[in-house]
Design a protein around this motif. Structure first.
Motif, PDB file in Angstrom:
ATOM      1  N   ILE A   8       0.848  -1.199   0.000  1.00 42.91           N
ATOM      2  CA  ILE A   8       0.000   0.000   0.000  1.00 42.91           C
ATOM      3  C   ILE A   8       0.882   1.248   0.000  1.00 42.91           C
ATOM      4  O   ILE A   8       0.646   2.190  -0.765  1.00 42.91           O
ATOM      5  CB  ILE A   8      -0.910  -0.001   1.248  1.00 42.91           C
ATOM      6  CG1 ILE A   8      -1.805  -1.231   1.262  1.00 42.91           C
ATOM      7  CG2 ILE A   8      -1.728   1.267   1.319  1.00 42.91           C
ATOM      8  CD1 ILE A   8      -2.876  -1.237   0.254  1.00 42.91           C
TER       9      ILE A   8
ATOM     10  N   GLY B  81       2.526   2.362  -3.281  1.00 39.52           N
ATOM     11  CA  GLY B  81       1.648   2.952  -4.298  1.00 39.52           C
ATOM     12  C   GLY B  81       1.091   4.301  -3.891  1.00 39.52           C
ATOM     13  O   GLY B  81       0.679   5.083  -4.736  1.00 39.52           O
ATOM     14  N   THR B  82       1.051   4.578  -2.583  1.00 41.02           N
ATOM     15  CA  THR B  82       0.352   5.782  -2.141  1.00 41.02           C
ATOM     16  C   THR B  82       1.283   6.846  -1.565  1.00 41.02           C
ATOM     17  O   THR B  82       1.232   7.995  -1.972  1.00 41.02           O
ATOM     18  CB  THR B  82      -0.701   5.425  -1.080  1.00 41.02           C
ATOM     19  OG1 THR B  82      -0.059   4.696  -0.047  1.00 41.02           O
ATOM     20  CG2 THR B  82      -1.803   4.594  -1.663  1.00 41.02           C
ATOM     21  N   ILE B  83       2.110   6.481  -0.603  1.00 38.62           N
ATOM     22  CA  ILE B  83       2.911   7.499   0.076  1.00 38.62           C
ATOM     23  C   ILE B  83       4.193   7.793  -0.708  1.00 38.62           C
ATOM     24  O   ILE B  83       4.579   8.943  -0.872  1.00 38.62           O
ATOM     25  CB  ILE B  83       3.294   7.043   1.500  1.00 38.62           C
ATOM     26  CG1 ILE B  83       2.067   6.532   2.238  1.00 38.62           C
ATOM     27  CG2 ILE B  83       3.976   8.162   2.258  1.00 38.62           C
ATOM     28  CD1 ILE B  83       1.282   7.525   2.985  1.00 38.62           C
TER      29      ILE B  83
ATOM     30  N   PRO C 244       5.090   7.869  -3.891  1.00 38.29           N
ATOM     31  CA  PRO C 244       5.098   8.835  -4.989  1.00 38.29           C
ATOM     32  C   PRO C 244       5.180  10.281  -4.510  1.00 38.29           C
ATOM     33  O   PRO C 244       5.680  11.137  -5.231  1.00 38.29           O
ATOM     34  CB  PRO C 244       3.775   8.579  -5.693  1.00 38.29           C
ATOM     35  CG  PRO C 244       3.439   7.195  -5.375  1.00 38.29           C
ATOM     36  CD  PRO C 244       3.983   6.923  -4.020  1.00 38.29           C
ATOM     37  N   TRP C 245       4.698  10.559  -3.309  1.00 39.80           N
ATOM     38  CA  TRP C 245       4.765  11.927  -2.797  1.00 39.80           C
ATOM     39  C   TRP C 245       6.137  12.229  -2.223  1.00 39.80           C
ATOM     40  O   TRP C 245       6.551  13.383  -2.181  1.00 39.80           O
ATOM     41  CB  TRP C 245       3.716  12.145  -1.712  1.00 39.80           C
ATOM     42  CG  TRP C 245       2.334  12.077  -2.231  1.00 39.80           C
ATOM     43  CD1 TRP C 245       1.455  11.054  -2.089  1.00 39.80           C
ATOM     44  CD2 TRP C 245       1.659  13.062  -3.004  1.00 39.80           C
ATOM     45  NE1 TRP C 245       0.292  11.337  -2.725  1.00 39.80           N
ATOM     46  CE2 TRP C 245       0.389  12.556  -3.289  1.00 39.80           C
ATOM     47  CE3 TRP C 245       2.025  14.320  -3.497  1.00 39.80           C
ATOM     48  CZ2 TRP C 245      -0.540  13.282  -4.037  1.00 39.80           C
ATOM     49  CZ3 TRP C 245       1.100  15.023  -4.235  1.00 39.80           C
ATOM     50  CH2 TRP C 245      -0.162  14.511  -4.502  1.00 39.80           C
TER      51      TRP C 245
ATOM     52  N   ASP D  68       9.973  14.851  -7.906  1.00 45.82           N
ATOM     53  CA  ASP D  68       9.310  14.718  -9.204  1.00 45.82           C
ATOM     54  C   ASP D  68      10.236  14.237 -10.313  1.00 45.82           C
ATOM     55  O   ASP D  68       9.855  13.423 -11.145  1.00 45.82           O
ATOM     56  CB  ASP D  68       8.729  16.070  -9.623  1.00 45.82           C
ATOM     57  CG  ASP D  68       7.433  16.343  -8.894  1.00 45.82           C
ATOM     58  OD1 ASP D  68       7.070  15.500  -8.044  1.00 45.82           O
ATOM     59  OD2 ASP D  68       6.799  17.375  -9.150  1.00 45.82           O
TER      60      ASP D  68
ATOM     61  N   GLU E  67      10.748  10.581 -10.166  1.00 44.69           N
ATOM     62  CA  GLU E  67       9.583   9.725  -9.985  1.00 44.69           C
ATOM     63  C   GLU E  67       9.438   8.681 -11.080  1.00 44.69           C
ATOM     64  O   GLU E  67       9.067   7.550 -10.817  1.00 44.69           O
ATOM     65  CB  GLU E  67       8.328  10.584  -9.914  1.00 44.69           C
ATOM     66  CG  GLU E  67       7.261   9.913  -9.087  1.00 44.69           C
ATOM     67  CD  GLU E  67       6.113  10.830  -8.812  1.00 44.69           C
ATOM     68  OE1 GLU E  67       6.355  11.935  -8.325  1.00 44.69           O
ATOM     69  OE2 GLU E  67       4.980  10.437  -9.119  1.00 44.69           O
ATOM     70  N   MET E  68       9.757   9.062 -12.322  1.00 44.16           N
ATOM     71  CA  MET E  68       9.636   8.088 -13.400  1.00 44.16           C
ATOM     72  C   MET E  68      10.834   7.142 -13.420  1.00 44.16           C
ATOM     73  O   MET E  68      10.855   6.184 -14.169  1.00 44.16           O
ATOM     74  CB  MET E  68       9.548   8.803 -14.755  1.00 44.16           C
ATOM     75  CG  MET E  68       8.431   9.795 -14.854  1.00 44.16           C
ATOM     76  SD  MET E  68       6.837   9.034 -14.674  1.00 44.16           S
ATOM     77  CE  MET E  68       6.488   8.674 -16.390  1.00 44.16           C
TER      78      MET E  68
ATOM     79  N   ILE F 238      11.522   3.119  -9.264  1.00 47.87           N
ATOM     80  CA  ILE F 238      10.277   2.371  -9.133  1.00 47.87           C
ATOM     81  C   ILE F 238      10.362   1.558  -7.864  1.00 47.87           C
ATOM     82  O   ILE F 238      10.904   0.464  -7.856  1.00 47.87           O
ATOM     83  CB  ILE F 238      10.048   1.483 -10.358  1.00 47.87           C
ATOM     84  CG1 ILE F 238      10.063   2.355 -11.602  1.00 47.87           C
ATOM     85  CG2 ILE F 238       8.754   0.746 -10.268  1.00 47.87           C
ATOM     86  CD1 ILE F 238      11.027   1.920 -12.634  1.00 47.87           C
TER      87      ILE F 238
END
Lengths: 289, 176
Positions: free
Chosen positions: B17, B20-22, B24-25, B29, B32-33, B36
């Motif tokens: 969880i 996928g949620t925390i 990325p923040w 930026d 980010e890509m 992974i």
């Protein structure tokens, strides 16, 4: 003695390998609905993810807002000018709209034809993201129960983000534009694009996303097309999947195409593909196929 | 008296969880890509080294499938296959219950490279990615490896403690 694979293990390994290849091959095709275990898993994890993603976003957003504080006055000025212009345009638009509706009635449009460009925008919250290059997707909290269908377009405030690739009851997965690929048999279809303010003069197909440069490639632009650098590309709406008028990006470069007969434009996507909070799903009139 | 196993599975789910949620923040930026995060896989690597490769195989298959189903963009089974098989292969070579920190970190680096390469291979076989391997290696595999290295360092102490307790429990069960 150390033996890497005995017979039994080798057998199991081969069976699993075959099973996986079958599974991948099977799931590769376009699937209209998901089976119930998939639905169940997606909806439960989606629910848990929803509890995490939004608070994290708010906290991250708070820090960003503090950072952006000094730009606010400048932005406000710009927005005021925009708002004034918007009011003038809206009045103009209303006249044209009324006129247009009259014409449609006079020409006896069918209901489906008249509603073709009537879009509804539904707001959706992102619940989780994966940024893997070969499977770049995100999950939103609207699903089949909210009327989401396959291949609906999803946009952010900036521009087109992707299309819905799979729908379960309460969540759905969005395939981002970064996975647009002409070589992939079930990638989202190419987008028919045109240039903002030159809608009747330009045309091209946005066929793929170049992972290495991070740009969209628009091909099949006819000779003598007035497309130029810094033009804003929007979707044309022909072809059925993508609604009309979605912002896609700005032209960075126009060059000769692969075979020399047409031009190719390199487009910088308008959407940033990171840090989402809210997205809009575009509901189009359901078409009889 | 099975207490540790559910804890481990819950931890894996929680990490799934979080990634996928925390995360990325938290990741900048620009990166980010390119990074992974796959925290679940790090834990599975720990399991394969300190516990048993079969447990790791099953966990890799299950949580890979979870990832595939939730982020179903193109095909099902890619992550499941890559995570399960690479955890198993790593376990085949490195299953050492007394492995020290440097060895474990090497395993994390190797494992994440192996898993990413396997994923790359799968997408290449199905003609879903057009990029050359050396580009992918520099673009996202190496940053991901470094990220996993850092995450592995953070997780090392709590995970090893948990796994030692789990090992003790299994031994007790077998003795009883």
């Amino acid at each position: 003695m150390f033996k890497l694979f005995n017979n039994k293990r080798l057998f199991i390994l081969l069976i699993t390998l075959v099973a996986f290849i079958v599974l991948m091959g099977f799931s590769l095709g376009q699937r209209k609905t998901l089976s119930w275990p998939e639905n169940f898993v997606r909806d439960t994890t989606g629910f848990v993810q929803k509890l995490f993603y939004k608070p994290a976003g708010y906290i991250a957003g708070l820090f960003e807002d503090i950072g952006n504080l000094h730009d606010l006055a400048e932005e406000n000025k710009r927005l005021k000018i925009l708002a004034a212009q918007y009011a003038r345009d809206a009045a103009q638009l209303n006249f044209i709209k009324a006129e247009n509706e009259g014409y449609k009635k006079d020409l006896k449009f069918t209901k489906a034809q008249a509603n073709l460009y009537n879009y509804e925008y539904h707001i959706a919250n992102v619940v989780s993201v994966t940024t893997e290059p070969s499977n770049n997707t995100l999950v939103i909290d609207l699903g089949a129960k909210d009327g989401i269908r396959l291949n609906m377009s999803v946009t952010s405030i900036d521009g087109l983000v992707g299309v819905i690739s799979n729908v379960s009851n309460f969540t759905s997965t969005v395939k981002l534009m970064t996975m647009l690929d002409i070589y992939d048999p079930n990638s989202q279809p190419p987008i028919a694009g045109t240039v903002f303010n030159k809608e009747d003069k330009t045309f091209g197909m946005i066929e793929r996303y170049d992972q290495q440069t991070g740009r969209l490639i628009m091909n099949k632009i006819p000779v003598g097309d007035p497309i130029a650098k810094d033009d804003i590309i929007i979707s044309k709406g022909t072809g059925g999947v993508y609604p009309r008028g979605m912002t896609i990006g700005t032209v960075e470069e126009v060059k000769k195409g692969e075979y020399g007969l047409t031009s190719t434009a390199i487009i910088k996507p308008a959407a940033g593909f990171q840090d989402w909070k809210e997205l809009f799903v575009v509901f189009t009139e359901e078409r009889v196929e | 008296m099975k207490m540790r196993r559910p804890v481990l599975i819950l931890l894996l789910f929680l990490l799934f969880i979080l990634e996928g949620t925390i995360l990325p923040w938290l990741i900048p930026d620009v990166w980010e890509m390119r990074m992974i995060p796959n925290l679940v896989f790090i834990v599975i690597l720990f399991v394969t080294v300190y516990h048993h490769r079969h447990t790791a195989l099953i966990m890799g298959l299950c949580f890979g499938m979870l990832h595939d189903v939730v982020f179903y963009g193109r095909i099902l089974g890619a992550h499941s296959f890559a995570m399960g098989l690479s955890a198993y292969l790593i376990g085949l070579i490195f299953q050492i219950p007394r492995a020290p920190l440097p060895l474990m970190m090497t395993v994390v680096l190797l494992g994440s490279l192996l898993e990413d390469s396997m994923l790359f291979g799968i997408f290449k076989v199905f003609n879903l990615s057009q990029e050359p391997y050396n580009w992918a290696l520099l673009h996202h595999m190496l940053p991901t490896m470094l990220f996993h290295f850092a995450a592995g360092l953070l997780l090392y102490i709590p995970l090893r403690r948990q796994l030692e307790l789990l090992g003790k429990e299994t031994r007790d069960e077998e003795a009883a």
